[in-house]
Design a protein around this motif. Structure first.
Motif, short mmCIF file in Angstrom:
data_model
loop_
_atom_site.label_atom_id
_atom_site.label_comp_id
_atom_site.label_asym_id
_atom_site.label_seq_id
_atom_site.Cartn_x
_atom_site.Cartn_y
_atom_site.Cartn_z
N THR A 7 5.83 3.84 -6.58
CA THR A 7 5.51 2.84 -7.23
C THR A 7 6.63 2.38 -8.50
O THR A 7 7.12 1.01 -8.16
N VAL A 8 7.20 3.23 -9.06
CA VAL A 8 8.28 2.70 -10.13
C VAL A 8 9.54 2.05 -9.14
O VAL A 8 9.87 1.15 -9.83
N ARG A 9 9.88 2.60 -7.92
CA ARG A 9 10.87 2.01 -7.22
C ARG A 9 10.48 0.75 -6.79
O ARG A 9 11.27 -0.22 -6.72
N GLU A 10 9.21 0.51 -6.29
CA GLU A 10 8.70 -0.68 -5.83
C GLU A 10 8.66 -1.99 -6.90
O GLU A 10 8.82 -3.20 -6.63
N PRO A 61 12.19 3.20 -1.09
CA PRO A 61 12.03 4.31 -2.22
C PRO A 61 11.99 5.72 -1.44
O PRO A 61 11.96 5.70 -0.11
N PHE A 62 12.12 6.68 -2.16
CA PHE A 62 12.25 7.83 -1.45
C PHE A 62 11.20 8.60 -1.44
O PHE A 62 10.16 8.64 -2.38
N CYS A 63 10.57 8.94 -0.31
CA CYS A 63 9.16 9.55 -0.15
C CYS A 63 9.06 11.21 -0.25
O CYS A 63 10.31 11.83 0.36
N THR A 64 8.28 11.47 -1.09
CA THR A 64 8.17 12.89 -1.21
C THR A 64 6.65 13.39 -1.40
O THR A 64 5.96 12.13 -1.59
N VAL A 94 0.92 -1.20 -0.03
CA VAL A 94 0.08 0.01 -0.08
C VAL A 94 1.01 1.32 -0.06
O VAL A 94 1.60 1.37 0.98
N LEU A 95 1.06 2.00 -0.86
CA LEU A 95 1.69 3.13 -1.13
C LEU A 95 1.88 3.81 0.09
O LEU A 95 2.80 4.36 0.40
N GLN A 96 0.65 4.33 0.76
CA GLN A 96 0.79 5.17 1.82
C GLN A 96 1.32 4.55 3.03
O GLN A 96 1.60 5.44 4.09
N ASP A 97 1.52 3.21 3.04
CA ASP A 97 2.32 2.68 4.29
C ASP A 97 3.77 3.04 4.14
O ASP A 97 4.48 3.03 4.89
#
Length: 306
Positions: free
Chosen positions: A276-279, A292-295, A255-258
């Motif tokens: 998503t791309v990183r995952e 992933p880098f969170c932004t 889940v992206l927001q996690d």
């Protein structure tokens, strides 16, 4: 005046490095925005995205499986402007196609799921023949993440797939944020529901559709395939967002927001979202996975500076 041979070699090497750097610098960086796909579609409808469909590409030992990207109710141009060049730059052989076109012109995934699955299977066979491999990895968005289950169940696809990555896929049907029920009721009132559903793959993905039992989105049918699902809580098409998740020992649900609370990606931006791309890269190459880098990621437009 004659230069020493070692100087000539040094100058030649330096010139080669400078030329290589200039070439790399000239290549545009992928745009992490769904709007880049819209612009590409306006410039050249249904053209393969950058990095895709080099039929002379031969997979490397590091990345032995070609990657086949499958769009949803869209096409290859709209969907893969970001992920295709990223995968190519990472050393993958990347292939895309637009399958299942119908009355909506360049948009695909419209034909009945069995027909879309047959077209996907034929394309995978073409990729395997061209690259000389036994297996490909699949990355599918929306219907492109659901339709291949028909290919696995009924068209002999299981031994041909290594990784299966589904992005916002309606694996267990979709309520379309509440719009599916009134739409279905309207079609029933007009007396055309059965005819429409029979000819429209996405129309057969209601949560109560008997076809979902036929599709059988069960990873247990292919225990040797690694399944990864990536979903967003802000998805407005594949709803509830949990429809895009699977259960089983060979499954990883993301889940992206996690991973990043400031990622407000919805359904369409999902394929261009940097997290998503990183995952996806992590799913295809888990031995070299990176966090992933969170932004901040906005719907449709991506990172504000993107």
């Amino acid at each position: 005046m004659r230069f020493p041979r070692r100087w000539v070699l040094l100058f030649a090497t330096a010139a080669t490095l400078l030329a290589t750097q200039a070439t790399v610098a000239a290549e545009p960086a992928p745009s992490y925005s769904y709007l880049s796909g819209v612009l590409a579609q306006l410039r050249g409808p249904d053209l393969p995205p950058p990095g895709a469909n080099d039929w002379s590409c031969r997979p490397s030992a590091e990345h032995p499986n070609p990657v086949v990207l499958l769009h949803g109710l869209s096409n290859q141009t709209l969907t893969w402007q970001t992920l295709s060049p990223v995968l190519k730059q990472a050393g993958y052989c990347v292939f895309t196609t637009t399958y299942g076109t119908g009355a909506l012109g360049p948009l695909g995934a419209l034909t009945p799921v069995p027909e879309s699955a047959r077209q996907i299977g034929d394309f995978i066979d073409r990729v395997r023949a061209a690259t000389g491999v036994a297996k490909v990895d699949l990355v599918g968005h929306s219907m492109g993440g659901a339709v291949p289950f028909y290919y696995l169940n009924y068209l002999g696809g299981v031994p041909e797939i290594g990784n299966y990555v589904a992005l916002g896929a309606p694996l267990h049907g979709s309520t379309l944020s509440g719009a599916e029920a009134p739409f279905s009721a309207l079609l029933s009132a007009l007396g055309v529901r059965d005819q429409v559903v029979a000819q429209c793959g996405p129309c057969d993905m209601a949560p109560d559709s008997p076809f979902l039992r036929v599709l059988n989105a069960d990873p247990a049918i292919a225990p040797d395939i690694r399944f990864t699902t990536i979903v967003s809580r802000y998805d407005e098409i594949a709803t509830p967002y949990t429809t895009g998740q699977l259960a089983g020992p060979n499954v990883r649900n993301i889940v992206l927001q996690d991973l990043c609370a400031t990622d407000f990606t919805e359904h369409y931006e999902l394929t261009a979202d940097p997290v998503t791309v990183r995952e996806v890269l992590n799913a295809l190459d888990p031995a070299n996975a990176r966090p992933p880098f969170c932004t901040l990621v906005l719907p449709f437009v991506g990172p504000p500076a993107g």
